[in-house]
Design a protein around this motif. Structure first.
Motif, PDB file in Angstrom:
ATOM      1  N   PHE A  22      29.447  39.305  34.601  1.00 15.33           N
ATOM      2  CA  PHE A  22      30.029  38.827  35.843  1.00 15.33           C
ATOM      3  C   PHE A  22      31.390  38.173  35.583  1.00 15.33           C
ATOM      4  O   PHE A  22      32.383  38.468  36.260  1.00 15.33           O
ATOM      5  CB  PHE A  22      29.072  37.831  36.509  1.00 15.33           C
ATOM      6  CG  PHE A  22      29.576  37.248  37.799  1.00 15.33           C
ATOM      7  CD1 PHE A  22      29.400  37.919  38.998  1.00 15.33           C
ATOM      8  CD2 PHE A  22      30.230  36.020  37.815  1.00 15.33           C
ATOM      9  CE1 PHE A  22      29.870  37.378  40.192  1.00 15.33           C
ATOM     10  CE2 PHE A  22      30.690  35.470  39.000  1.00 15.33           C
ATOM     11  CZ  PHE A  22      30.512  36.155  40.197  1.00 15.33           C
ATOM     12  N   GLN A  23      31.457  37.292  34.611  1.00 15.32           N
ATOM     13  CA  GLN A  23      32.711  36.608  34.295  1.00 15.32           C
ATOM     14  C   GLN A  23      33.797  37.589  33.856  1.00 15.32           C
ATOM     15  O   GLN A  23      34.970  37.418  34.198  1.00 15.32           O
ATOM     16  CB  GLN A  23      32.491  35.539  33.224  1.00 15.32           C
ATOM     17  CG  GLN A  23      31.710  34.339  33.704  1.00 15.32           C
ATOM     18  CD  GLN A  23      32.369  33.656  34.894  1.00 15.32           C
ATOM     19  OE1 GLN A  23      33.574  33.436  34.932  1.00 15.32           O
ATOM     20  NE2 GLN A  23      31.569  33.344  35.901  1.00 15.32           N
ATOM     21  N   ALA A  24      33.415  38.616  33.125  1.00 15.60           N
ATOM     22  CA  ALA A  24      34.387  39.618  32.680  1.00 15.60           C
ATOM     23  C   ALA A  24      34.956  40.413  33.840  1.00 15.60           C
ATOM     24  O   ALA A  24      36.060  40.945  33.755  1.00 15.60           O
ATOM     25  CB  ALA A  24      33.743  40.560  31.667  1.00 15.60           C
ATOM     26  N   ILE A  25      34.216  40.474  34.953  1.00 14.99           N
ATOM     27  CA  ILE A  25      34.683  41.207  36.128  1.00 14.99           C
ATOM     28  C   ILE A  25      35.519  40.322  37.056  1.00 14.99           C
ATOM     29  O   ILE A  25      36.532  40.772  37.589  1.00 14.99           O
ATOM     30  CB  ILE A  25      33.496  41.825  36.887  1.00 14.99           C
ATOM     31  CG1 ILE A  25      32.822  42.901  36.019  1.00 14.99           C
ATOM     32  CG2 ILE A  25      33.943  42.418  38.219  1.00 14.99           C
ATOM     33  CD1 ILE A  25      31.502  43.413  36.569  1.00 14.99           C
ATOM     34  N   VAL A  26      35.159  39.084  37.243  1.00 14.74           N
ATOM     35  CA  VAL A  26      35.856  38.240  38.228  1.00 14.74           C
ATOM     36  C   VAL A  26      37.055  37.474  37.652  1.00 14.74           C
ATOM     37  O   VAL A  26      37.911  37.038  38.411  1.00 14.74           O
ATOM     38  CB  VAL A  26      34.892  37.250  38.932  1.00 14.74           C
ATOM     39  CG1 VAL A  26      33.800  37.994  39.668  1.00 14.74           C
ATOM     40  CG2 VAL A  26      34.321  36.228  37.960  1.00 14.74           C
ATOM     41  N   ASP A  27      37.141  37.316  36.350  1.00 10.32           N
ATOM     42  CA  ASP A  27      38.204  36.537  35.712  1.00 10.32           C
ATOM     43  C   ASP A  27      39.329  37.477  35.263  1.00 10.32           C
ATOM     44  O   ASP A  27      39.129  38.299  34.368  1.00 10.32           O
ATOM     45  CB  ASP A  27      37.630  35.790  34.518  1.00 10.32           C
ATOM     46  CG  ASP A  27      38.641  34.942  33.770  1.00 10.32           C
ATOM     47  OD1 ASP A  27      39.865  35.087  33.995  1.00 10.32           O
ATOM     48  OD2 ASP A  27      38.202  34.134  32.932  1.00 10.32           O
ATOM     49  N   PRO A  28      40.530  37.371  35.847  1.00  8.86           N
ATOM     50  CA  PRO A  28      41.605  38.293  35.488  1.00  8.86           C
ATOM     51  C   PRO A  28      42.031  38.189  34.021  1.00  8.86           C
ATOM     52  O   PRO A  28      42.477  39.181  33.441  1.00  8.86           O
ATOM     53  CB  PRO A  28      42.752  37.914  36.429  1.00  8.86           C
ATOM     54  CG  PRO A  28      42.469  36.525  36.863  1.00  8.86           C
ATOM     55  CD  PRO A  28      40.970  36.380  36.841  1.00  8.86           C
ATOM     56  N   ALA A  29      41.883  37.020  33.401  1.00  7.85           N
ATOM     57  CA  ALA A  29      42.224  36.892  31.981  1.00  7.85           C
ATOM     58  C   ALA A  29      41.301  37.763  31.128  1.00  7.85           C
ATOM     59  O   ALA A  29      41.730  38.369  30.146  1.00  7.85           O
ATOM     60  CB  ALA A  29      42.141  35.438  31.545  1.00  7.85           C
ATOM     61  N   PRO A  42      41.298  34.603  40.139  1.00 12.23           N
ATOM     62  CA  PRO A  42      39.911  35.069  40.044  1.00 12.23           C
ATOM     63  C   PRO A  42      39.430  35.667  41.364  1.00 12.23           C
ATOM     64  O   PRO A  42      39.941  35.340  42.436  1.00 12.23           O
ATOM     65  CB  PRO A  42      39.127  33.800  39.695  1.00 12.23           C
ATOM     66  CG  PRO A  42      39.980  32.680  40.168  1.00 12.23           C
ATOM     67  CD  PRO A  42      41.399  33.146  40.095  1.00 12.23           C
ATOM     68  N   MET A  43      38.458  36.536  41.273  1.00 12.32           N
ATOM     69  CA  MET A  43      37.867  37.143  42.458  1.00 12.32           C
ATOM     70  C   MET A  43      36.928  36.124  43.087  1.00 12.32           C
ATOM     71  O   MET A  43      35.854  35.848  42.553  1.00 12.32           O
ATOM     72  CB  MET A  43      37.132  38.428  42.093  1.00 12.32           C
ATOM     73  CG  MET A  43      38.060  39.502  41.576  1.00 12.32           C
ATOM     74  SD  MET A  43      37.194  41.032  41.195  1.00 12.32           S
ATOM     75  CE  MET A  43      36.955  41.658  42.845  1.00 12.32           C
ATOM     76  N   GLU A  44      37.359  35.565  44.205  1.00 11.89           N
ATOM     77  CA  GLU A  44      36.564  34.589  44.948  1.00 11.89           C
ATOM     78  C   GLU A  44      36.401  35.083  46.367  1.00 11.89           C
ATOM     79  O   GLU A  44      37.341  35.642  46.951  1.00 11.89           O
ATOM     80  CB  GLU A  44      37.260  33.223  44.939  1.00 11.89           C
ATOM     81  CG  GLU A  44      37.374  32.620  43.552  1.00 11.89           C
ATOM     82  CD  GLU A  44      38.206  31.349  43.524  1.00 11.89           C
ATOM     83  OE1 GLU A  44      38.946  31.072  44.480  1.00 11.89           O
ATOM     84  OE2 GLU A  44      38.119  30.626  42.505  1.00 11.89           O
ATOM     85  N   GLU A  45      35.219  34.883  46.900  1.00 16.73           N
ATOM     86  CA  GLU A  45      34.875  35.373  48.238  1.00 16.73           C
ATOM     87  C   GLU A  45      35.937  34.995  49.271  1.00 16.73           C
ATOM     88  O   GLU A  45      36.348  33.840  49.358  1.00 16.73           O
ATOM     89  CB  GLU A  45      33.505  34.818  48.638  1.00 16.73           C
ATOM     90  CG  GLU A  45      32.849  35.575  49.753  1.00 16.73           C
ATOM     91  CD  GLU A  45      31.374  35.251  49.889  1.00 16.73           C
ATOM     92  OE1 GLU A  45      30.977  34.886  51.017  1.00 16.73           O
ATOM     93  OE2 GLU A  45      30.623  35.376  48.891  1.00 16.73           O
ATOM     94  N   GLY A  46      36.388  36.002  50.019  1.00 13.61           N
ATOM     95  CA  GLY A  46      37.330  35.786  51.105  1.00 13.61           C
ATOM     96  C   GLY A  46      38.795  35.733  50.701  1.00 13.61           C
ATOM     97  O   GLY A  46      39.671  35.666  51.558  1.00 13.61           O
ATOM     98  N   LYS A  47      39.102  35.765  49.410  1.00 14.16           N
ATOM     99  CA  LYS A  47      40.490  35.697  48.958  1.00 14.16           C
ATOM    100  C   LYS A  47      41.050  37.096  48.716  1.00 14.16           C
ATOM    101  O   LYS A  47      40.308  38.037  48.484  1.00 14.16           O
ATOM    102  CB  LYS A  47      40.590  34.888  47.674  1.00 14.16           C
ATOM    103  CG  LYS A  47      40.206  33.437  47.879  1.00 14.16           C
ATOM    104  CD  LYS A  47      40.871  32.552  46.889  1.00 14.16           C
ATOM    105  CE  LYS A  47      40.588  31.114  47.276  1.00 14.16           C
ATOM    106  NZ  LYS A  47      41.059  30.172  46.329  1.00 14.16           N
ATOM    107  N   THR A  48      42.363  37.201  48.776  1.00 15.05           N
ATOM    108  CA  THR A  48      43.038  38.433  48.381  1.00 15.05           C
ATOM    109  C   THR A  48      43.787  38.160  47.091  1.00 15.05           C
ATOM    110  O   THR A  48      44.527  37.170  46.987  1.00 15.05           O
ATOM    111  CB  THR A  48      44.014  38.909  49.476  1.00 15.05           C
ATOM    112  OG1 THR A  48      43.253  39.222  50.651  1.00 15.05           O
ATOM    113  CG2 THR A  48      44.762  40.160  49.031  1.00 15.05           C
ATOM    114  N   VAL A  49      43.557  38.995  46.104  1.00 10.75           N
ATOM    115  CA  VAL A  49      44.248  38.895  44.819  1.00 10.75           C
ATOM    116  C   VAL A  49      45.071  40.168  44.632  1.00 10.75           C
ATOM    117  O   VAL A  49      44.859  41.150  45.336  1.00 10.75           O
ATOM    118  CB  VAL A  49      43.257  38.702  43.643  1.00 10.75           C
ATOM    119  CG1 VAL A  49      42.492  37.398  43.788  1.00 10.75           C
ATOM    120  CG2 VAL A  49      42.285  39.868  43.523  1.00 10.75           C
ATOM    121  N   THR A  50      45.993  40.125  43.693  1.00 11.02           N
ATOM    122  CA  THR A  50      46.729  41.337  43.356  1.00 11.02           C
ATOM    123  C   THR A  50      46.467  41.684  41.904  1.00 11.02           C
ATOM    124  O   THR A  50      46.304  40.794  41.054  1.00 11.02           O
ATOM    125  CB  THR A  50      48.243  41.175  43.587  1.00 11.02           C
ATOM    126  OG1 THR A  50      48.712  40.058  42.837  1.00 11.02           O
ATOM    127  CG2 THR A  50      48.565  40.979  45.057  1.00 11.02           C
TER     128      THR A  50
END
Length: 154
Positions: A22-29, A42-50
């Motif tokens: 899970f951490q390897a998927i949600v953490d961009p580092a 990081p991938m957090e519910e409701g946010k938009t990341v690039t």
């Protein structure tokens, strides 16, 4: 027969606990060790990341949907025809030291564009899972240089 919608589904077992996967998927580092070159957060519910991929100059917006710690991640990104596609990742523990990751991406029309998407993204998600497994189990970045041939020539 009606024009049925197409969707992708692929899965692979990774010999690591669900929390590490899970951490390897949600953490961009961590993702930059096997998938993206960089991410805005990081991938957090409701946010938009690039995300920026190593082989492309542009960044890609990813609208995070639902996130359940160590179990489930969903997000939306643009398909090749401008439609927004849903990606779902489900993590199913197999004992204490293994996790089956299932990825579903949906959906496209059953036409030539849809079939091209199905072919390309199915290969892409299989590659993602293989790269994730190599990174988590062996600390190897399989993606490094793998798609440099896709870069525009200068």
């Amino acid at each position: 027969m009606a024009n049925q919608k197409l969707q992708i589904q692929t899965a692979l077992q990774i010999l690591k606990p669900a929390h590490q996967v899970f951490q390897a998927i949600v953490d961009p580092a961590k993702m930059s060790n096997y998938f993206i070159a960089e991410g805005s957060g990081p991938m957090e519910e409701g946010k938009t990341v690039t995300w920026k991929f190593p082989e492309f100059d542009e960044t890609f917006p990813v609208r995070v949907g639902k996130v359940e710690q160590d179990k489930y991640i969903s997000y939306y990104w643009d398909g090749t025809d401008g439609t927004e596609l849903l990606v779902e990742m489900t993590l199913a523990p197999k004992g204490d030291q293994a996790t089956v990751v299932t990825i579903t991406e949906k959906e496209m029309d059953n036409n030539e564009a849809g079939l091209n998407w199905l072919k390309g993204n199915t290969a892409g998600w299989a590659n993602f899972l293989a790269c994730l497994k190599a990174y988590l189990e062996h600390d190897i970045n399989l993606r490094k240089g793998a798609f440099d041939f896709m870069k525009p020539e200068s």
